[in-house]
Write a protein that holds these residues in place. Sequence first.
Motif, PDB file in Angstrom:
ATOM      1  N   TYR A 143       0.761  -1.212  -0.001  1.00 33.97           N
ATOM      2  CA  TYR A 143      -0.018  -0.071  -0.246  1.00 33.97           C
ATOM      3  C   TYR A 143       0.779   1.456  -0.053  1.00 33.97           C
ATOM      4  CZ  TYR A 143      -3.679  -3.053   1.299  1.00 33.97           C
ATOM      5  OH  TYR A 143      -4.610  -4.014   1.530  1.00 33.97           O
ATOM      6  N   GLN A 144       0.159   2.254  -0.395  1.00 36.80           N
ATOM      7  CA  GLN A 144       0.887   3.614  -0.389  1.00 36.80           C
ATOM      8  C   GLN A 144      -0.235   4.685  -0.108  1.00 36.80           C
ATOM      9  OE1 GLN A 144       2.180   3.857  -4.645  1.00 36.80           O
ATOM     10  NE2 GLN A 144       1.118   5.580  -4.574  1.00 36.80           N
ATOM     11  N   LEU A 145       0.105   5.435   0.646  1.00 34.73           N
ATOM     12  CA  LEU A 145      -0.790   6.630   1.112  1.00 34.73           C
ATOM     13  C   LEU A 145      -0.354   7.964   1.016  1.00 34.73           C
ATOM     14  CD1 LEU A 145      -3.685   6.833   2.610  1.00 34.73           C
ATOM     15  CD2 LEU A 145      -2.459   7.333   4.647  1.00 34.73           C
ATOM     16  N   SER A 146      -0.804   8.508  -0.182  1.00 42.42           N
ATOM     17  CA  SER A 146      -0.276  10.048  -0.307  1.00 42.42           C
ATOM     18  C   SER A 146      -1.060  10.986   0.324  1.00 42.42           C
ATOM     19  CB  SER A 146      -0.312  10.458  -1.707  1.00 42.42           C
ATOM     20  OG  SER A 146      -1.613   9.724  -2.354  1.00 42.42           O
ATOM     21  N   TYR A 147      -0.643  12.073   0.861  1.00 44.59           N
ATOM     22  CA  TYR A 147      -1.422  12.831   1.741  1.00 44.59           C
ATOM     23  C   TYR A 147      -0.815  14.421   1.300  1.00 44.59           C
ATOM     24  CZ  TYR A 147       2.751  13.217   4.914  1.00 44.59           C
ATOM     25  OH  TYR A 147       4.219  13.511   5.236  1.00 44.59           O
ATOM     26  N   THR A 148      -1.865  15.251   1.408  1.00 46.80           N
ATOM     27  CA  THR A 148      -1.519  16.705   1.695  1.00 46.80           C
ATOM     28  C   THR A 148      -2.075  17.336   2.681  1.00 46.80           C
ATOM     29  OG1 THR A 148      -1.656  16.664  -0.938  1.00 46.80           O
ATOM     30  CG2 THR A 148      -1.715  18.615   0.059  1.00 46.80           C
ATOM     31  N   PHE A 149      -1.181  18.175   3.529  1.00 39.03           N
ATOM     32  CA  PHE A 149      -1.796  19.149   4.423  1.00 39.03           C
ATOM     33  C   PHE A 149      -1.847  20.408   3.808  1.00 39.03           C
ATOM     34  CE2 PHE A 149       0.979  16.500   7.880  1.00 39.03           C
ATOM     35  CZ  PHE A 149       0.298  15.397   7.428  1.00 39.03           C
ATOM     36  N   TYR A 150      -3.093  20.659   3.719  1.00 38.47           N
ATOM     37  CA  TYR A 150      -3.364  22.039   3.216  1.00 38.47           C
ATOM     38  C   TYR A 150      -3.577  23.243   4.380  1.00 38.47           C
ATOM     39  CZ  TYR A 150      -4.799  19.873  -1.267  1.00 38.47           C
ATOM     40  OH  TYR A 150      -4.826  19.197  -2.509  1.00 38.47           O
ATOM     41  N   TYR A 151      -2.669  24.190   4.615  1.00 39.11           N
ATOM     42  CA  TYR A 151      -2.778  25.402   5.297  1.00 39.11           C
ATOM     43  C   TYR A 151      -3.536  26.451   4.516  1.00 39.11           C
ATOM     44  CZ  TYR A 151       0.577  22.552   7.997  1.00 39.11           C
ATOM     45  OH  TYR A 151       1.231  21.532   8.811  1.00 39.11           O
ATOM     46  N   ARG A 152      -3.745  27.287   4.846  1.00 48.30           N
ATOM     47  CA  ARG A 152      -4.362  28.663   4.327  1.00 48.30           C
ATOM     48  C   ARG A 152      -3.608  29.134   3.394  1.00 48.30           C
ATOM     49  NH1 ARG A 152      -9.244  30.373   5.064  1.00 48.30           N
ATOM     50  NH2 ARG A 152     -10.389  29.197   7.044  1.00 48.30           N
ATOM     51  N   LYS A 153      -1.951  29.229   3.408  1.00 46.77           N
ATOM     52  CA  LYS A 153      -1.207  29.777   2.445  1.00 46.77           C
ATOM     53  C   LYS A 153       0.113  28.903   2.207  1.00 46.77           C
ATOM     54  CE  LYS A 153      -2.384  34.539   4.196  1.00 46.77           C
ATOM     55  NZ  LYS A 153      -1.727  35.964   4.942  1.00 46.77           N
ATOM     56  N   ALA A 154      -0.230  27.544   2.354  1.00 47.61           N
ATOM     57  CA  ALA A 154       0.836  26.772   2.240  1.00 47.61           C
ATOM     58  C   ALA A 154       0.261  25.301   1.943  1.00 47.61           C
ATOM     59  CB  ALA A 154       2.194  26.961   3.076  1.00 47.61           C
ATOM     60  N   GLN A 155       1.002  24.398   1.737  1.00 45.27           N
ATOM     61  CA  GLN A 155       0.856  22.847   1.721  1.00 45.27           C
ATOM     62  C   GLN A 155       1.998  22.102   1.961  1.00 45.27           C
ATOM     63  OE1 GLN A 155      -0.159  21.123  -2.564  1.00 45.27           O
ATOM     64  NE2 GLN A 155      -1.169  23.233  -2.037  1.00 45.27           N
ATOM     65  N   THR A 156       2.030  20.899   2.605  1.00 43.68           N
ATOM     66  CA  THR A 156       2.863  19.987   2.547  1.00 43.68           C
ATOM     67  C   THR A 156       2.260  18.734   2.046  1.00 43.68           C
ATOM     68  OG1 THR A 156       3.702  20.906   4.563  1.00 43.68           O
ATOM     69  CG2 THR A 156       4.301  18.666   4.271  1.00 43.68           C
ATOM     70  N   LYS A 157       3.152  18.025   1.188  1.00 40.28           N
ATOM     71  CA  LYS A 157       2.822  16.536   0.609  1.00 40.28           C
ATOM     72  C   LYS A 157       3.661  15.653   0.875  1.00 40.28           C
ATOM     73  CE  LYS A 157       0.531  18.355  -3.433  1.00 40.28           C
ATOM     74  NZ  LYS A 157       0.264  18.382  -4.736  1.00 40.28           N
ATOM     75  N   GLY A 158       3.272  14.453   1.128  1.00 38.92           N
ATOM     76  CA  GLY A 158       4.163  13.198   1.246  1.00 38.92           C
ATOM     77  C   GLY A 158       3.357  11.957   0.957  1.00 38.92           C
ATOM     78  N   VAL A 159       4.342  10.798   1.079  1.00 34.14           N
ATOM     79  CA  VAL A 159       3.648   9.701   0.799  1.00 34.14           C
ATOM     80  C   VAL A 159       4.298   8.538   1.552  1.00 34.14           C
ATOM     81  CG1 VAL A 159       5.486   8.899  -0.847  1.00 34.14           C
ATOM     82  CG2 VAL A 159       3.077   7.728  -1.125  1.00 34.14           C
ATOM     83  N   LEU A 160       3.514   7.649   2.173  1.00 31.93           N
ATOM     84  CA  LEU A 160       3.788   6.616   3.284  1.00 31.93           C
ATOM     85  C   LEU A 160       3.694   5.271   2.533  1.00 31.93           C
ATOM     86  CD1 LEU A 160       1.958   8.293   5.970  1.00 31.93           C
ATOM     87  CD2 LEU A 160       4.074   8.661   5.512  1.00 31.93           C
ATOM     88  N   PHE A 161       4.618   4.230   2.981  1.00 35.63           N
ATOM     89  CA  PHE A 161       4.365   2.799   2.491  1.00 35.63           C
ATOM     90  C   PHE A 161       4.303   2.152   3.537  1.00 35.63           C
ATOM     91  CE2 PHE A 161       6.847   5.546  -0.740  1.00 35.63           C
ATOM     92  CZ  PHE A 161       6.121   5.198  -2.037  1.00 35.63           C
ATOM     93  N   SER A 162       3.564   0.954   3.460  1.00 34.41           N
ATOM     94  CA  SER A 162       3.406  -0.217   4.265  1.00 34.41           C
ATOM     95  C   SER A 162       2.528  -1.432   3.659  1.00 34.41           C
ATOM     96  CB  SER A 162       2.807   0.180   5.541  1.00 34.41           C
ATOM     97  OG  SER A 162       2.589  -0.799   6.624  1.00 34.41           O
ATOM     98  N   THR A 163       2.839  -2.450   4.420  1.00 30.47           N
ATOM     99  CA  THR A 163       1.977  -3.759   3.889  1.00 30.47           C
ATOM    100  C   THR A 163       0.758  -3.780   4.594  1.00 30.47           C
ATOM    101  OG1 THR A 163       3.068  -5.169   5.666  1.00 30.47           O
ATOM    102  CG2 THR A 163       4.269  -5.016   3.401  1.00 30.47           C
ATOM    103  N   ASP A 164       0.193  -2.893   5.365  1.00 33.18           N
ATOM    104  CA  ASP A 164      -0.955  -3.076   6.426  1.00 33.18           C
ATOM    105  C   ASP A 164      -1.468  -1.694   6.250  1.00 33.18           C
ATOM    106  OD1 ASP A 164      -2.843  -3.187   8.284  1.00 33.18           O
ATOM    107  OD2 ASP A 164      -1.613  -4.414   9.526  1.00 33.18           O
ATOM    108  N   PRO A 165      -2.689  -1.389   6.052  1.00 28.11           N
ATOM    109  CA  PRO A 165      -3.376  -0.116   6.150  1.00 28.11           C
ATOM    110  C   PRO A 165      -3.360   0.392   7.574  1.00 28.11           C
ATOM    111  CG  PRO A 165      -4.788  -1.525   5.016  1.00 28.11           C
ATOM    112  CD  PRO A 165      -3.577  -2.435   5.463  1.00 28.11           C
ATOM    113  N   GLN A 166      -3.321  -0.421   8.552  1.00 31.36           N
ATOM    114  CA  GLN A 166      -3.181   0.281   9.922  1.00 31.36           C
ATOM    115  C   GLN A 166      -2.177   0.694  10.235  1.00 31.36           C
ATOM    116  OE1 GLN A 166      -6.049   0.119  11.867  1.00 31.36           O
ATOM    117  NE2 GLN A 166      -7.316  -0.821  10.333  1.00 31.36           N
ATOM    118  N   LEU A 167      -0.850   0.196   9.828  1.00 33.58           N
ATOM    119  CA  LEU A 167       0.432   0.872   9.962  1.00 33.58           C
ATOM    120  C   LEU A 167       0.554   2.134   9.065  1.00 33.58           C
ATOM    121  CD1 LEU A 167       2.751  -2.173   9.884  1.00 33.58           C
ATOM    122  CD2 LEU A 167       2.015  -1.174  11.646  1.00 33.58           C
ATOM    123  N   LEU A 168      -0.197   2.462   8.176  1.00 37.62           N
ATOM    124  CA  LEU A 168      -0.341   3.592   7.428  1.00 37.62           C
ATOM    125  C   LEU A 168      -1.108   4.615   8.245  1.00 37.62           C
ATOM    126  CD1 LEU A 168      -1.328   2.821   3.643  1.00 37.62           C
ATOM    127  CD2 LEU A 168       0.964   3.358   4.570  1.00 37.62           C
TER     128      LEU A 168
END
Length: 490
Positions: free
Chosen positions: A235-260
């Motif tokens: 699995y991979q879980l990509s995420y975006t943290f949207y702030y009002r004037k900025a954003q941070t993106k990342g991606v997490l990897f695991s074999t188990d959704p709970q660990l993500l």
Amino acid sequence: MKLQYKTQGFTIDEKAFSVISEEGTTRALRPKTCQLLIILLKNSGQVVTKQQLLDAVWANSVVDEQVIFQSIKEIRQLFQDHDVIKTLPKQGYIWLPNVKTSHVISSVIGLPYMRFMVILLIATAFSLNYFWFSSAPNTSFHSDITGSVVILPTVNNIEGNDHSWVRLGMMDQVIQRLPNHDKFGILQTDYVLEVLARANVPLQNIKPHHVGDIFQVSGAELLVSTKLSGTPHDYQLSYTFYYRKAQTKGVLFSTDPQLLIDKLVRELNLALGVSDDSNHGYYHSDFSDEMLGVAIDLRLENNHLAAKELLEVIVLKDPNNLTAQRLFIETLLNLQQLAEATQQLAIALPLAQQQQDHSELTRLLYFQAINLIQSNSPTEAYGIIARAFKLAESYHDWLFMAYLTDLKAYLATQAQQFSKAEAYYHRAMHYHRVLKCPVGESSTWVRLGLLAKQQNNVEKQTFAFEQAKSIATQRELHQQVELIEQIGFK
């Protein structure tokens, strides 16, 4: 090699639990319902008993025949109520239309897998870190976060119905794991869905361009968007943290959704500047029941009767699901079925205490107070409100501190204690302002306007409604503006 069934213009995949129309559109069908459909298709033209269906589909669950009735109903709706299933009283069910079967060879290295490998290689190149878009999340904003934090439904890009729980279930697990704070609050799952409805955002297809609308309506300082991709056990879980004037993106990897979920919660706590006191590898989520997602959609469409039927099935099947219990009670109150609501509260409240779920207990007590008010028992309601407020206050549950204070104001108004009611409404507004919730603040000004009208205080009345409309107009809360104008204050 996987087996597919074709009938009435639909292709049903036995392995992916998917139903695809002739136009290539995937139709939503719960995994259990899809399993039941496949059993009927396998035995086309033959009687399948209820016990056979229960043994095959719900082998590890203690359920009654109602779950079969609900699944049969969903299948008939999918096939537009054509005569596809014949019910034989006291015997079982027969699938009537012709069924064709075919075997399809599935490639192990398909496009989703290749995309996953490319992303994995890119991630590995960055010092074996699991961040894709940046080497580390930008946490410089956490000290500025005051207001509300909105975790959005997870977009599920994994084929088949096995992961249908992800949309609301993963979202809710993250929400439960995050603590409220004296400066900010984590909006609960069902309230987030209300926010999305107000913003006219489609629940199953949230896009980046919707972010501005959600900020506008919610008053949030941080939005969290997630997308689950890859293949089972990769699995991979990509995420975006949207702030009002900025954003941070990342991606997490695991074999188990709970660990993500564990990894994402750690990143969020870091961004919020709080410690992660939870050691749970798994955190139960009532929203993992895919039927609950359907019931919530029906409630948002104001189809309370249909939602009631579905929620009743869920609480019979899983009485420990406190979220379903609460939504069932709220639906009964919306339908003015007070006696049934009282009976269900008698079941749900002890469960919440037994499970030590302070969030659900607060909400159940809130609805118990409403039930008592509607049943003309204000004295008892006061005691319940006080108990619920103390609980909400101890956990910084700002939203329900506001809701419960609104109830206090309503009871004070009914007792013609107008000064006390006004003070309560201003206190409720303070709680809404902590969350920076424009809907809550505007609605409270409306109530203050109605209170002033009841006292024939034209000056306060005009001021309150001008404040309400100004907030609603600035934040483009079109439904709120319409409500204010319907009352007659344009």
